[in-house]
Design a protein around this motif. Structure first.
Motif, PDB file in Angstrom:
ATOM      1  N   GLY A  22       0.837  -1.112   0.046  1.00  6.50           N
ATOM      2  CA  GLY A  22       0.094   0.110   0.035  1.00  6.50           C
ATOM      3  C   GLY A  22       0.927   1.041   0.010  1.00  6.50           C
ATOM      4  O   GLY A  22       1.682   1.356  -0.965  1.00  6.50           O
ATOM      5  N   PHE A  23       0.539   2.023   0.964  1.00  2.00           N
ATOM      6  CA  PHE A  23       1.571   3.321   1.242  1.00  2.00           C
ATOM      7  C   PHE A  23       2.704   3.107   2.180  1.00  2.00           C
ATOM      8  O   PHE A  23       3.413   3.943   2.354  1.00  2.00           O
ATOM      9  CB  PHE A  23       0.533   4.592   1.735  1.00  2.00           C
ATOM     10  CG  PHE A  23      -0.478   5.002   0.751  1.00  2.00           C
ATOM     11  CD1 PHE A  23      -0.010   5.690  -0.441  1.00  2.00           C
ATOM     12  CD2 PHE A  23      -1.685   4.451   0.590  1.00  2.00           C
ATOM     13  CE1 PHE A  23      -0.952   6.162  -1.567  1.00  2.00           C
ATOM     14  CE2 PHE A  23      -2.781   4.882  -0.215  1.00  2.00           C
ATOM     15  CZ  PHE A  23      -2.136   5.508  -1.232  1.00  2.00           C
ATOM     16  N   GLU A  24       2.848   1.555   2.359  1.00  2.00           N
ATOM     17  CA  GLU A  24       4.030   1.536   3.584  1.00  2.00           C
ATOM     18  C   GLU A  24       5.115   1.012   3.073  1.00  2.00           C
ATOM     19  O   GLU A  24       4.939  -0.075   2.094  1.00  2.00           O
ATOM     20  CB  GLU A  24       3.219   0.416   4.885  1.00  2.00           C
ATOM     21  CG  GLU A  24       2.120   1.041   5.339  1.00  2.00           C
ATOM     22  CD  GLU A  24       2.480   2.448   6.517  1.00  2.00           C
ATOM     23  OE1 GLU A  24       3.818   2.378   6.848  1.00  2.00           O
ATOM     24  OE2 GLU A  24       1.712   3.134   6.566  1.00  2.00           O
ATOM     25  N   LEU A  25       6.167   1.458   3.147  1.00  7.05           N
ATOM     26  CA  LEU A  25       7.530   1.096   2.569  1.00  7.05           C
ATOM     27  C   LEU A  25       8.447   0.404   3.552  1.00  7.05           C
ATOM     28  O   LEU A  25       8.661   0.915   4.687  1.00  7.05           O
ATOM     29  CB  LEU A  25       8.281   2.482   2.080  1.00  7.05           C
ATOM     30  CG  LEU A  25       9.692   1.915   1.237  1.00  7.05           C
ATOM     31  CD1 LEU A  25       9.205   0.856   0.081  1.00  7.05           C
ATOM     32  CD2 LEU A  25      10.294   3.069   0.872  1.00  7.05           C
ATOM     33  N   ASP A  26       8.546  -0.889   3.423  1.00  4.07           N
ATOM     34  CA  ASP A  26       9.114  -1.838   4.501  1.00  4.07           C
ATOM     35  C   ASP A  26      10.835  -1.631   3.797  1.00  4.07           C
ATOM     36  O   ASP A  26      10.877  -2.315   3.059  1.00  4.07           O
ATOM     37  CB  ASP A  26       8.723  -3.116   4.550  1.00  4.07           C
ATOM     38  CG  ASP A  26       9.284  -3.998   5.403  1.00  4.07           C
ATOM     39  OD1 ASP A  26      10.248  -3.482   6.370  1.00  4.07           O
ATOM     40  OD2 ASP A  26       8.985  -5.247   5.850  1.00  4.07           O
ATOM     41  N   GLN A 246       1.789   2.873 -10.000  1.00  2.80           N
ATOM     42  CA  GLN A 246       1.248   1.846  -8.939  1.00  2.80           C
ATOM     43  C   GLN A 246       1.915   1.785  -7.692  1.00  2.80           C
ATOM     44  O   GLN A 246       1.815   1.000  -6.572  1.00  2.80           O
ATOM     45  CB  GLN A 246       1.687   0.314  -9.616  1.00  2.80           C
ATOM     46  CG  GLN A 246       0.960  -0.199 -10.842  1.00  2.80           C
ATOM     47  CD  GLN A 246       1.331  -1.429 -11.396  1.00  2.80           C
ATOM     48  OE1 GLN A 246       1.701  -2.296 -10.687  1.00  2.80           O
ATOM     49  NE2 GLN A 246       1.222  -1.752 -12.663  1.00  2.80           N
ATOM     50  N   ASN A 247       2.757   2.920  -7.524  1.00  7.41           N
ATOM     51  CA  ASN A 247       3.479   3.133  -6.271  1.00  7.41           C
ATOM     52  C   ASN A 247       4.056   1.849  -5.610  1.00  7.41           C
ATOM     53  O   ASN A 247       4.038   1.416  -4.475  1.00  7.41           O
ATOM     54  CB  ASN A 247       2.330   3.719  -5.044  1.00  7.41           C
ATOM     55  CG  ASN A 247       3.008   4.245  -3.876  1.00  7.41           C
ATOM     56  OD1 ASN A 247       4.210   4.831  -3.886  1.00  7.41           O
ATOM     57  ND2 ASN A 247       2.298   4.078  -2.678  1.00  7.41           N
ATOM     58  N   ASN A 248       4.851   1.241  -6.549  1.00  8.83           N
ATOM     59  CA  ASN A 248       5.627  -0.088  -6.080  1.00  8.83           C
ATOM     60  C   ASN A 248       6.929   0.208  -6.662  1.00  8.83           C
ATOM     61  O   ASN A 248       7.514  -0.418  -7.368  1.00  8.83           O
ATOM     62  CB  ASN A 248       5.158  -1.233  -6.609  1.00  8.83           C
ATOM     63  CG  ASN A 248       5.389  -2.397  -5.902  1.00  8.83           C
ATOM     64  OD1 ASN A 248       6.518  -2.336  -5.204  1.00  8.83           O
ATOM     65  ND2 ASN A 248       4.742  -3.416  -5.947  1.00  8.83           N
ATOM     66  N   ALA A 249       7.717   1.240  -5.993  1.00  6.40           N
ATOM     67  CA  ALA A 249       9.007   1.353  -6.705  1.00  6.40           C
ATOM     68  C   ALA A 249      10.148   0.234  -6.157  1.00  6.40           C
ATOM     69  O   ALA A 249      10.848   0.000  -7.283  1.00  6.40           O
ATOM     70  CB  ALA A 249       9.805   2.648  -6.039  1.00  6.40           C
ATOM     71  N   PRO A 250       9.948  -0.584  -5.195  1.00 11.74           N
ATOM     72  CA  PRO A 250      10.823  -1.629  -5.032  1.00 11.74           C
ATOM     73  C   PRO A 250      10.868  -2.687  -6.151  1.00 11.74           C
ATOM     74  O   PRO A 250      11.751  -3.259  -6.504  1.00 11.74           O
ATOM     75  CB  PRO A 250      10.449  -2.067  -3.589  1.00 11.74           C
ATOM     76  CG  PRO A 250      10.056  -0.946  -2.865  1.00 11.74           C
ATOM     77  CD  PRO A 250       9.455  -0.262  -3.808  1.00 11.74           C
TER      78      PRO A 250
END
Length: 284
Positions: A22-26, A246-250
């Motif tokens: 989601g909007f959380e980057l681990d 998609q806000n999924n840079a990793p």
């Protein structure tokens, strides 16, 4: 070199081991992104008869598609660039610098403007369709000219021609003309002289031009976005979409790293094959 090249790649590699929920980057180190790219699936996705038994087959399909389109574009660029470079090296005797400037003038304009120009040329009411209709050759505009892989290949080939002409020209210019005269004195025809002397001695410039075109065009995303449409999507478009939409840079970073590794392996294999071929030719 470190700040502009090495450091961004290191940051990209590090980011590829993070995960996005989601909007959380681990930021903990994980191989989840790479597992997602190679995770198998019971259902096989087919693309032009090629099976992709993957849970997430889109990156693999787009990677293969991008390699094929870039290879075709590279071949087209070399086919156009070599005769132009040959003409400047062997037929132009005066003002060669002026010829080089004249050839590169069209490429002084913005890359985006040149891509948009091809949209005008290939469009539904573009120059080609309008011309064919005016000559009475077609009644309805040809729809297959734009928003497909062909349009992407044509645009990429035009965009990179100037970059290929210069290394090929330099390689041709360095050829000792005495070798050509000696071949003629020994009875070689122009065609035989070209394949025995000119082409082999110009191979370094041709190889350099091929790599100079192939490597960056694999990851191009501007051209597919403007003239490719859904059918002309390439791997660079997926990376852009993962980073910005998609806000999924990793995951986008992982796709980028895999793409870089695949291209590096293919280039090394290509260079090895050329070196091995030369070694066998010398031994024979």
């Amino acid at each position: 070199m470190f700040m502009m090249l090495a450091l961004p790649v290191v940051a990209l590699v590090l980011m590829s081991f993070w995960t996005q929920s989601g909007f959380e980057l681990d930021r903990s180190i994980s191989l989840e992104n790479y597992r997602q790219l190679v995770a198998p699936s019971d259902e096989t996705t087919w693309w032009y008869g090629i099976p992709f038994p993957l849970a997430y087959p889109v990156p693999a399909i787009l990677m293969l598609k991008s390699l094929a389109m870039s290879l075709v574009a590279t071949i087209a660029v070399i086919a156009v660039s070599y005769p132009m470079a040959y003409f400047m090296a062997f037929r132009v005797t005066r003002h060669k610098a002026l010829w080089i400037i004249l050839i590169t003038i069209p490429f002084w304009t913005s890359y985006l403007l040149r891509v948009f120009s091809w949209k005008i040329v290939l469009g539904f009411n573009g120059a080609i369709n309008s011309g064919l209709k005016a000559m009475g050759l077609i009644e309805e505009p040809l729809e297959f000219l734009l928003y497909n892989p062909t349009a992407v290949v044509i645009t990429l080939a035009h965009a990179w021609v100037a970059f290929a002409i210069l290394p090929i020209y330099v390689s041709l210019e360095k050829i000792d003309r005495n070798l050509l005269e000696a071949a003629s004195d020994l009875g070689d025809s122009r065609l035989k002289r070209f394949f025995r002397i000119t082409l082999p001695l110009s191979a370094p410039g041709t190889i350099a031009a091929s790599l100079l075109v192939f490597i960056p065009t694999v990851g191009d995303y501007v051209t597919p976005a403007l003239v490719g449409g859904p059918g002309g999507t390439m791997i660079g478009s997926l990376v852009q979409d993962l980073f910005l939409k998609q806000n999924n840079a990793p995951l986008g970073a992982a796709v980028s790293i895999v793409m870089m590794l695949i291209i590096a392996v293919l280039v090394l294999l290509f260079l090895w094959a050329i070196g091995y071929g030369k070694l066998r030719a010398r031994r024979s």
